[in-house]
Design a protein around this motif. Sequence first.
Motif, mmCIF file in Angstrom:
data_model
loop_
_atom_site.group_PDB
_atom_site.id
_atom_site.type_symbol
_atom_site.label_atom_id
_atom_site.label_comp_id
_atom_site.label_asym_id
_atom_site.label_seq_id
_atom_site.Cartn_x
_atom_site.Cartn_y
_atom_site.Cartn_z
ATOM 1 N N PRO A 1 122.974 6.428 84.660
ATOM 2 C CA PRO A 1 123.773 6.905 83.535
ATOM 3 C C PRO A 1 124.124 8.380 83.706
ATOM 4 O O PRO A 1 123.395 9.148 84.336
ATOM 5 C CB PRO A 1 122.857 6.696 82.333
ATOM 6 C CG PRO A 1 121.484 6.587 82.877
ATOM 7 C CD PRO A 1 121.627 6.075 84.273
ATOM 8 N N GLY A 2 125.244 8.749 83.131
ATOM 9 C CA GLY A 2 125.692 10.130 83.225
ATOM 10 C C GLY A 2 124.878 11.040 82.325
ATOM 11 O O GLY A 2 124.023 10.616 81.537
ATOM 12 N N LEU A 3 125.176 12.318 82.397
ATOM 13 C CA LEU A 3 124.456 13.319 81.621
ATOM 14 C C LEU A 3 124.645 13.092 80.122
ATOM 15 O O LEU A 3 123.688 13.166 79.353
ATOM 16 C CB LEU A 3 124.938 14.722 82.016
ATOM 17 C CG LEU A 3 124.293 15.877 81.257
ATOM 18 C CD1 LEU A 3 122.798 15.925 81.519
ATOM 19 C CD2 LEU A 3 124.949 17.185 81.640
ATOM 20 N N ILE A 4 125.868 12.781 79.722
ATOM 21 C CA ILE A 4 126.154 12.565 78.299
ATOM 22 C C ILE A 4 125.374 11.356 77.781
ATOM 23 O O ILE A 4 124.802 11.395 76.687
ATOM 24 C CB ILE A 4 127.671 12.379 78.079
ATOM 25 C CG1 ILE A 4 128.450 13.613 78.526
ATOM 26 C CG2 ILE A 4 127.964 12.054 76.630
ATOM 27 C CD1 ILE A 4 128.099 14.867 77.744
ATOM 28 N N ASP A 5 125.330 10.279 78.560
ATOM 29 C CA ASP A 5 124.591 9.088 78.144
ATOM 30 C C ASP A 5 123.100 9.392 77.975
ATOM 31 O O ASP A 5 122.465 8.945 77.019
ATOM 32 C CB ASP A 5 124.760 7.961 79.167
ATOM 33 C CG ASP A 5 126.176 7.433 79.200
ATOM 34 O OD1 ASP A 5 126.858 7.508 78.155
ATOM 35 O OD2 ASP A 5 126.598 6.948 80.271
ATOM 36 N N ARG A 6 122.541 10.161 78.889
ATOM 37 C CA ARG A 6 121.133 10.519 78.779
ATOM 38 C C ARG A 6 120.876 11.420 77.575
ATOM 39 O O ARG A 6 119.882 11.253 76.874
ATOM 40 C CB ARG A 6 120.658 11.201 80.058
ATOM 41 C CG ARG A 6 120.501 10.188 81.199
ATOM 42 C CD ARG A 6 119.904 10.834 82.411
ATOM 43 N NE ARG A 6 121.004 11.543 83.085
ATOM 44 C CZ ARG A 6 120.852 12.454 84.023
ATOM 45 N NH1 ARG A 6 119.645 12.805 84.419
ATOM 46 N NH2 ARG A 6 121.889 13.030 84.587
ATOM 47 N N LEU A 7 121.778 12.369 77.311
ATOM 48 C CA LEU A 7 121.613 13.257 76.157
ATOM 49 C C LEU A 7 121.703 12.486 74.845
ATOM 50 O O LEU A 7 120.929 12.731 73.923
ATOM 51 C CB LEU A 7 122.660 14.371 76.180
ATOM 52 C CG LEU A 7 122.451 15.464 77.228
ATOM 53 C CD1 LEU A 7 123.620 16.444 77.210
ATOM 54 C CD2 LEU A 7 121.152 16.195 76.977
ATOM 55 N N VAL A 8 122.629 11.551 74.773
ATOM 56 C CA VAL A 8 122.744 10.730 73.570
ATOM 57 C C VAL A 8 121.482 9.898 73.385
ATOM 58 O O VAL A 8 120.958 9.773 72.268
ATOM 59 C CB VAL A 8 124.009 9.834 73.637
ATOM 60 C CG1 VAL A 8 123.992 8.795 72.547
ATOM 61 C CG2 VAL A 8 125.263 10.683 73.548
#
Length: 65
Positions: free
Chosen positions: A7-14
């Motif tokens: 998963p991308g950075l945004i997916d992990r942050l969410v």
Amino acid sequence: MSGHEQPGLIDRLVGVCLRVLGAVLALYVAVYLVQTILWPLMLFIGGGVLIWMGVVVIKTWRERY
């Protein structure tokens, strides 16, 4: 998409934000339950234990003397 991609950075942050939100909500509910249910119950049980201990102490003193 094969499903094996990271998963991308945004997916992990969410995901992290949602986990933190879930943890905060769980703590809030736990504190609310302790305040509303457990404190009166603990006071009631504690009072009963104190009365029982008082009776035991008085009976013990009367039997000794």
